[in-house]
Design a protein around this motif. Sequence first.
Motif, PDB file in Angstrom:
ATOM      1  N   ARG A  98      14.834   1.043  83.780  1.00 13.82           N
ATOM      2  CA  ARG A  98      13.496   0.563  83.428  1.00 13.82           C
ATOM      3  C   ARG A  98      13.383  -0.941  83.318  1.00 13.82           C
ATOM      4  N   GLY A  99      14.486  -1.621  83.326  1.00 19.29           N
ATOM      5  CA  GLY A  99      14.457  -3.041  82.992  1.00 19.29           C
ATOM      6  C   GLY A  99      14.792  -3.171  81.518  1.00 19.29           C
ATOM      7  N   ARG A 100      14.708  -4.354  81.004  1.00 19.94           N
ATOM      8  CA  ARG A 100      15.112  -4.574  79.614  1.00 19.94           C
ATOM      9  C   ARG A 100      14.228  -3.819  78.637  1.00 19.94           C
ATOM     10  N   PHE A 101      14.814  -3.516  77.470  1.00 18.72           N
ATOM     11  CA  PHE A 101      14.059  -2.878  76.405  1.00 18.72           C
ATOM     12  C   PHE A 101      13.145  -3.929  75.770  1.00 18.72           C
ATOM     13  N   VAL A 102      11.872  -3.583  75.572  1.00 14.83           N
ATOM     14  CA  VAL A 102      10.956  -4.516  74.917  1.00 14.83           C
ATOM     15  C   VAL A 102      10.527  -4.033  73.535  1.00 14.83           C
ATOM     16  N   SER A 103      10.823  -2.774  73.210  1.00 15.39           N
ATOM     17  CA  SER A 103      10.476  -2.253  71.885  1.00 15.39           C
ATOM     18  C   SER A 103      11.527  -1.234  71.444  1.00 15.39           C
ATOM     19  N   TRP A 104      11.585  -1.018  70.149  1.00 17.19           N
ATOM     20  CA  TRP A 104      12.519  -0.040  69.609  1.00 17.19           C
ATOM     21  C   TRP A 104      12.063   1.375  69.939  1.00 17.19           C
ATOM     22  N   GLU A 105      10.772   1.559  70.207  1.00 16.79           N
ATOM     23  CA  GLU A 105      10.269   2.872  70.630  1.00 16.79           C
ATOM     24  C   GLU A 105      10.898   3.263  71.970  1.00 16.79           C
ATOM     25  N   GLU A 106      11.070   2.294  72.868  1.00 15.12           N
ATOM     26  CA  GLU A 106      11.728   2.570  74.147  1.00 15.12           C
ATOM     27  C   GLU A 106      13.179   2.980  73.930  1.00 15.12           C
ATOM     28  N   VAL A 107      13.836   2.312  73.014  1.00  8.13           N
ATOM     29  CA  VAL A 107      15.229   2.645  72.701  1.00  8.13           C
ATOM     30  C   VAL A 107      15.291   4.058  72.114  1.00  8.13           C
ATOM     31  N   ALA A 108      14.352   4.385  71.228  1.00  8.54           N
ATOM     32  CA  ALA A 108      14.325   5.698  70.579  1.00  8.54           C
ATOM     33  C   ALA A 108      14.085   6.824  71.578  1.00  8.54           C
ATOM     34  N   SER A 109      13.484   6.520  72.730  1.00  5.35           N
ATOM     35  CA  SER A 109      13.210   7.553  73.730  1.00  5.35           C
ATOM     36  C   SER A 109      14.429   7.922  74.570  1.00  5.35           C
ATOM     37  N   VAL A 110      15.510   7.175  74.421  1.00  3.30           N
ATOM     38  CA  VAL A 110      16.745   7.484  75.161  1.00  3.30           C
ATOM     39  C   VAL A 110      17.383   8.713  74.504  1.00  3.30           C
ATOM     40  N   PRO A 111      17.714   9.741  75.303  1.00  6.96           N
ATOM     41  CA  PRO A 111      18.332  10.952  74.733  1.00  6.96           C
ATOM     42  C   PRO A 111      19.594  10.596  73.925  1.00  6.96           C
ATOM     43  N   GLY A 112      19.664  11.152  72.722  1.00  5.03           N
ATOM     44  CA  GLY A 112      20.808  10.903  71.855  1.00  5.03           C
ATOM     45  C   GLY A 112      20.540   9.860  70.789  1.00  5.03           C
ATOM     46  N   GLY A 114      18.662   9.281  67.804  1.00  5.31           N
ATOM     47  CA  GLY A 114      17.847   9.853  66.740  1.00  5.31           C
ATOM     48  C   GLY A 114      17.582   8.801  65.688  1.00  5.31           C
ATOM     49  N   GLY A 115      17.040   9.221  64.579  1.00  7.05           N
ATOM     50  CA  GLY A 115      16.689   8.290  63.510  1.00  7.05           C
ATOM     51  C   GLY A 115      17.858   7.480  62.977  1.00  7.05           C
ATOM     52  N   ALA A 116      18.979   8.140  62.701  1.00  9.30           N
ATOM     53  CA  ALA A 116      20.143   7.442  62.139  1.00  9.30           C
ATOM     54  C   ALA A 116      20.739   6.463  63.147  1.00  9.30           C
ATOM     55  N   ARG A 117      20.855   6.893  64.388  1.00  8.21           N
ATOM     56  CA  ARG A 117      21.421   5.994  65.400  1.00  8.21           C
ATOM     57  C   ARG A 117      20.484   4.830  65.684  1.00  8.21           C
ATOM     58  N   LEU A 118      19.180   5.075  65.658  1.00 10.42           N
ATOM     59  CA  LEU A 118      18.230   3.986  65.850  1.00 10.42           C
ATOM     60  C   LEU A 118      18.379   2.959  64.736  1.00 10.42           C
ATOM     61  N   GLU A 119      18.557   3.419  63.509  1.00 11.27           N
ATOM     62  CA  GLU A 119      18.769   2.497  62.388  1.00 11.27           C
ATOM     63  C   GLU A 119      20.044   1.684  62.585  1.00 11.27           C
ATOM     64  N   THR A 120      21.102   2.331  63.055  1.00 16.39           N
ATOM     65  CA  THR A 120      22.361   1.620  63.321  1.00 16.39           C
ATOM     66  C   THR A 120      22.148   0.566  64.401  1.00 16.39           C
ATOM     67  N   LEU A 121      21.451   0.944  65.468  1.00 17.10           N
ATOM     68  CA  LEU A 121      21.189  -0.015  66.551  1.00 17.10           C
ATOM     69  C   LEU A 121      20.340  -1.189  66.055  1.00 17.10           C
ATOM     70  N   GLN A 122      19.331  -0.903  65.258  1.00 17.49           N
ATOM     71  CA  GLN A 122      18.477  -1.978  64.743  1.00 17.49           C
ATOM     72  C   GLN A 122      19.241  -2.902  63.804  1.00 17.49           C
ATOM     73  N   ALA A 123      20.238  -2.357  63.100  1.00 15.18           N
ATOM     74  CA  ALA A 123      21.020  -3.177  62.169  1.00 15.18           C
ATOM     75  C   ALA A 123      22.023  -4.066  62.897  1.00 15.18           C
ATOM     76  N   THR A 124      22.458  -3.629  64.098  1.00 12.12           N
ATOM     77  CA  THR A 124      23.510  -4.365  64.808  1.00 12.12           C
ATOM     78  C   THR A 124      23.035  -5.052  66.079  1.00 12.12           C
ATOM     79  N   MET A 125      21.825  -4.737  66.525  1.00  9.71           N
ATOM     80  CA  MET A 125      21.326  -5.260  67.794  1.00  9.71           C
ATOM     81  C   MET A 125      19.973  -5.943  67.603  1.00  9.71           C
ATOM     82  N   GLU A 126      19.625  -6.736  68.569  1.00 12.66           N
ATOM     83  CA  GLU A 126      18.286  -7.285  68.655  1.00 12.66           C
ATOM     84  C   GLU A 126      17.813  -7.159  70.089  1.00 12.66           C
ATOM     85  N   LEU A 127      16.529  -7.228  70.295  1.00 13.73           N
ATOM     86  CA  LEU A 127      15.952  -7.136  71.630  1.00 13.73           C
ATOM     87  C   LEU A 127      15.426  -8.522  71.995  1.00 13.73           C
ATOM     88  N   ARG A 128      16.124  -9.196  72.897  1.00 19.81           N
ATOM     89  CA  ARG A 128      15.669 -10.537  73.347  1.00 19.81           C
ATOM     90  C   ARG A 128      15.185 -10.441  74.765  1.00 19.81           C
TER      91      ARG A 128
END
Length: 128
Positions: A98-112, A114-128
């Motif tokens: 799709r190209g780069r992620f522009v929102s966390w909603e796009e990241v959340a739509s990737v299979p696998g 879920g809520g806990a993993r999204l929180e982990t990603l948001q705590a360790t990653m940023e979207l630039r």
Amino acid sequence: MGNRTGALAVAALGLLGLGVLSRGRWPDSAPALDCEPGAVRVVDGVAVCGEGASPSSAQRLLLGQKLDLNHVSEGELERVPGVGRSLARRLVQAREDRGRFVSWEEVASVPGVGGARLETLQATMELR
């Protein structure tokens, strides 16, 4: 029997006292280095301000710095706690499709992701 109870009470009070002392001496949240996170370098495995090598992804995570989900490699991503090899592969594949992620909603739509993993990603990653 009385001496045993007294000894336990003294030990408990001693441990309580140690807890109070250690809490008072516990490091505060102030940064250990006097430079911007982007200026942190590594010299012989020690984080310093100024000259040196740029920290690896693992070192950046240990320093509390976030990685860019749109640029991190699959290998670096799979080392993030809670991500693993298969999710790292799916995230990188989704980014390539799709190209780069522009929102966390796009990241959340990737299979696998879920809520806990999204929180982990948001705590360790940023979207630039």
